[in-house]
Write an enzyme that holds these catalytic residues in place. Sequence first.
Site, PDB file in Angstrom:
ATOM      1  N   ASP A 132       0.846  -1.199   0.000  1.00  0.00           N
ATOM      2  CA  ASP A 132       0.000   0.000   0.000  1.00  0.00           C
ATOM      3  C   ASP A 132       0.878   1.244   0.000  1.00  0.00           C
ATOM      4  O   ASP A 132       2.021   1.216   0.467  1.00  0.00           O
ATOM      5  CB  ASP A 132      -0.862   0.049   1.273  1.00  0.00           C
ATOM      6  CG  ASP A 132      -2.047  -0.912   1.232  1.00  0.00           C
ATOM      7  OD1 ASP A 132      -2.379  -1.433   0.161  1.00  0.00           O
ATOM      8  OD2 ASP A 132      -2.642  -1.130   2.311  1.00  0.00           O
ATOM      9  N   ARG A 183      -1.484  -0.512  -8.551  1.00  0.00           N
ATOM     10  CA  ARG A 183      -2.878  -0.188  -8.217  1.00  0.00           C
ATOM     11  C   ARG A 183      -2.953   1.337  -8.260  1.00  0.00           C
ATOM     12  O   ARG A 183      -2.150   2.010  -7.598  1.00  0.00           O
ATOM     13  CB  ARG A 183      -3.227  -0.684  -6.813  1.00  0.00           C
ATOM     14  CG  ARG A 183      -4.580  -0.149  -6.324  1.00  0.00           C
ATOM     15  CD  ARG A 183      -4.715  -0.204  -4.812  1.00  0.00           C
ATOM     16  NE  ARG A 183      -4.760  -1.562  -4.316  1.00  0.00           N
ATOM     17  CZ  ARG A 183      -4.406  -1.880  -3.066  1.00  0.00           C
ATOM     18  NH1 ARG A 183      -3.956  -0.954  -2.234  1.00  0.00           N
ATOM     19  NH2 ARG A 183      -4.474  -3.118  -2.671  1.00  0.00           N
TER      20      ARG A 183
HETATM   21  P1  FDA Z   1     -14.064   9.817  -4.472  1.00  0.00           P
HETATM   22  O1  FDA Z   1     -13.501  10.088  -3.118  1.00  0.00           O
HETATM   23  O2  FDA Z   1     -14.172  10.941  -5.439  1.00  0.00           O
HETATM   24  O3  FDA Z   1     -15.469   9.140  -4.293  1.00  0.00           O
HETATM   25  C1  FDA Z   1     -16.302   8.821  -5.401  1.00  0.00           C
HETATM   26  C2  FDA Z   1     -17.574   8.197  -4.877  1.00  0.00           C
HETATM   27  O4  FDA Z   1     -17.269   6.959  -4.229  1.00  0.00           O
HETATM   28  C3  FDA Z   1     -18.285   8.989  -3.799  1.00  0.00           C
HETATM   29  O5  FDA Z   1     -19.130   9.942  -4.375  1.00  0.00           O
HETATM   30  C4  FDA Z   1     -19.034   7.905  -3.046  1.00  0.00           C
HETATM   31  O6  FDA Z   1     -20.178   7.495  -3.771  1.00  0.00           O
HETATM   32  C5  FDA Z   1     -18.062   6.763  -3.083  1.00  0.00           C
HETATM   33  N1  FDA Z   1     -17.166   6.775  -1.903  1.00  0.00           N
HETATM   34  C6  FDA Z   1     -15.850   7.092  -1.887  1.00  0.00           C
HETATM   35  N2  FDA Z   1     -15.332   6.958  -0.637  1.00  0.00           N
HETATM   36  C7  FDA Z   1     -16.362   6.583   0.137  1.00  0.00           C
HETATM   37  C8  FDA Z   1     -16.490   6.285   1.509  1.00  0.00           C
HETATM   38  N3  FDA Z   1     -15.454   6.364   2.351  1.00  0.00           N
HETATM   39  N4  FDA Z   1     -17.707   5.939   1.978  1.00  0.00           N
HETATM   40  C9  FDA Z   1     -18.770   5.827   1.149  1.00  0.00           C
HETATM   41  N5  FDA Z   1     -18.712   6.092  -0.172  1.00  0.00           N
HETATM   42  C10 FDA Z   1     -17.550   6.459  -0.672  1.00  0.00           C
HETATM   43  N6  FDA Z   1      -5.258   5.343  -0.744  1.00  0.00           N
HETATM   44  C11 FDA Z   1      -3.950   5.538  -0.493  1.00  0.00           C
HETATM   45  O7  FDA Z   1      -3.530   6.672  -0.271  1.00  0.00           O
HETATM   46  N7  FDA Z   1      -3.089   4.473  -0.480  1.00  0.00           N
HETATM   47  C12 FDA Z   1      -3.500   3.205  -0.764  1.00  0.00           C
HETATM   48  O8  FDA Z   1      -2.686   2.266  -0.749  1.00  0.00           O
HETATM   49  C13 FDA Z   1      -4.874   3.001  -1.056  1.00  0.00           C
HETATM   50  N8  FDA Z   1      -5.361   1.763  -1.346  1.00  0.00           N
HETATM   51  C14 FDA Z   1      -6.648   1.634  -1.804  1.00  0.00           C
HETATM   52  C15 FDA Z   1      -7.107   0.403  -2.257  1.00  0.00           C
HETATM   53  C16 FDA Z   1      -8.365   0.285  -2.819  1.00  0.00           C
HETATM   54  C17 FDA Z   1      -8.831  -1.046  -3.336  1.00  0.00           C
HETATM   55  C18 FDA Z   1      -9.212   1.434  -2.910  1.00  0.00           C
HETATM   56  C19 FDA Z   1     -10.563   1.365  -3.556  1.00  0.00           C
HETATM   57  C20 FDA Z   1      -8.785   2.643  -2.419  1.00  0.00           C
HETATM   58  C21 FDA Z   1      -7.521   2.755  -1.856  1.00  0.00           C
HETATM   59  N9  FDA Z   1      -7.073   3.961  -1.336  1.00  0.00           N
HETATM   60  C22 FDA Z   1      -5.743   4.111  -1.038  1.00  0.00           C
HETATM   61  C23 FDA Z   1      -8.038   5.065  -1.036  1.00  0.00           C
HETATM   62  C24 FDA Z   1      -8.145   6.051  -2.187  1.00  0.00           C
HETATM   63  O9  FDA Z   1      -6.962   6.798  -2.282  1.00  0.00           O
HETATM   64  C25 FDA Z   1      -9.320   7.005  -1.966  1.00  0.00           C
HETATM   65  O10 FDA Z   1      -9.118   7.742  -0.811  1.00  0.00           O
HETATM   66  C26 FDA Z   1     -10.680   6.321  -1.896  1.00  0.00           C
HETATM   67  O11 FDA Z   1     -10.767   5.240  -2.780  1.00  0.00           O
HETATM   68  C27 FDA Z   1     -11.800   7.306  -2.261  1.00  0.00           C
HETATM   69  O12 FDA Z   1     -11.614   7.781  -3.559  1.00  0.00           O
HETATM   70  P2  FDA Z   1     -12.524   7.366  -4.810  1.00  0.00           P
HETATM   71  O13 FDA Z   1     -11.605   7.057  -5.933  1.00  0.00           O
HETATM   72  O14 FDA Z   1     -13.446   6.293  -4.466  1.00  0.00           O
HETATM   73  O15 FDA Z   1     -13.241   8.702  -5.249  1.00  0.00           O
END
Ligand code: FDA
Length: 306
Positions: A132, A183
């Site tokens: 990660d 990733r």
């Molecule tokens: P965004 O935050 O724009 O959200 C888009 C939509 O997704 C929202 O409108 C909502 O519908 C839904 N959503 C997002 N977060 C939500 C929540 N907490 N609760 C409910 N709904 C939510 N980061 C990092 O810095 N280092 C890492 O190693 C990882 N590893 C990782 C693995 C995996 C499999 C995922 C999916 C994510 C990570 N992350 C991470 C976290 C990533 O950086 C990020 O903070 C979150 O995925 C939220 O961003 P989104 O891309 O979902 O978009």
Amino acid sequence: MPLLRSFFIALSQNRALRSFAERSSVGRKMSSRFVAGMTVEDAIAACERLNREGIAATLDSLGESVTKETEARRSADVYHQLLDAIAAHSLNANVSVKLSQMGMDFDPGLAETIVGELVEHASRVDSFVRIDMEGSPYTEATISMTEHLQSRSRDRVGTVLQAYLYRTETDAERLLDQRIRIRLCKGAYKEPPEIAFPDKKDVDTNYGKLARRMMTSGVFCGIATHDEAIVESLLTFVRERSVSKDTFEFQMLYGIRRDLQRRLVRMGFGVRVYVPFGPEWYPYFMRRLAERPANVIFLLKNLLQS
Ligand code: FDA
């Protein structure tokens, strides 16, 4: 919203609140929205449920920033147990580790030895270790360590890049040149505007650009986002460019956008869910609230109803 995000990220680092929350039964109950349980058995059960729905998993034994070798070794032991359990139950799963949980803060050599042992174990049982990505002080060290480990155990280790960092485009080329699996996520930590896009829309644009580059690179990649607009635009890209479904998978977090996870599976795409578990759930949980402060209201409602 950015203020609330900063507030929750600050809370995620508060030691007193962490120790109180992790011990309280209400805290544990709230955490179950995003955390699969407290034990290896809970994590394996969650993984089995996901696999039955056609969803792969990556297991994360929660914990970060250890300060002693014994703690780092104890954290690694849990991962060795997980790799054995994945093999014993023939699960479609791998593991995700954090370097700060493996001793990186006080002995980077120890962290590399420990993660190297995990990667060797993963090779023996035909699994994979994802390192990660934590906050920016770890970026370069995480990438370099992944490079060292890839040169020893090809295709058994990969890392994570964050679309909010300006440097990520260069890092992506660097890793793709070595065929290291990436990733791609947006990034979950608080970073200054000198090194990261301050505006969310710029992060989203960079995410789309980097995802397209990775999906056509010939190196298998994980598209880690719940952002439906981004997912839709990538589905269009896949159709228009005839990108093979075998060259990437979508990745999402446990308990978030289960509807979208299932829809993508029905469409025939690979989907992997990140399954965190363990008693040290507090910083992870607070970062999920920082991403979507509306979750606080949702959680409170659930608590009052039960
Ligand atoms: P965004 O935050 O724009 O959200 C888009 C939509 O997704 C929202 O409108 C909502 O519908 C839904 N959503 C997002 N977060 C939500 C929540 N907490 N609760 C409910 N709904 C939510 N980061 C990092 O810095 N280092 C890492 O190693 C990882 N590893 C990782 C693995 C995996 C499999 C995922 C999916 C994510 C990570 N992350 C991470 C976290 C990533 O950086 C990020 O903070 C979150 O995925 C939220 O961003 P989104 O891309 O979902 O978009």
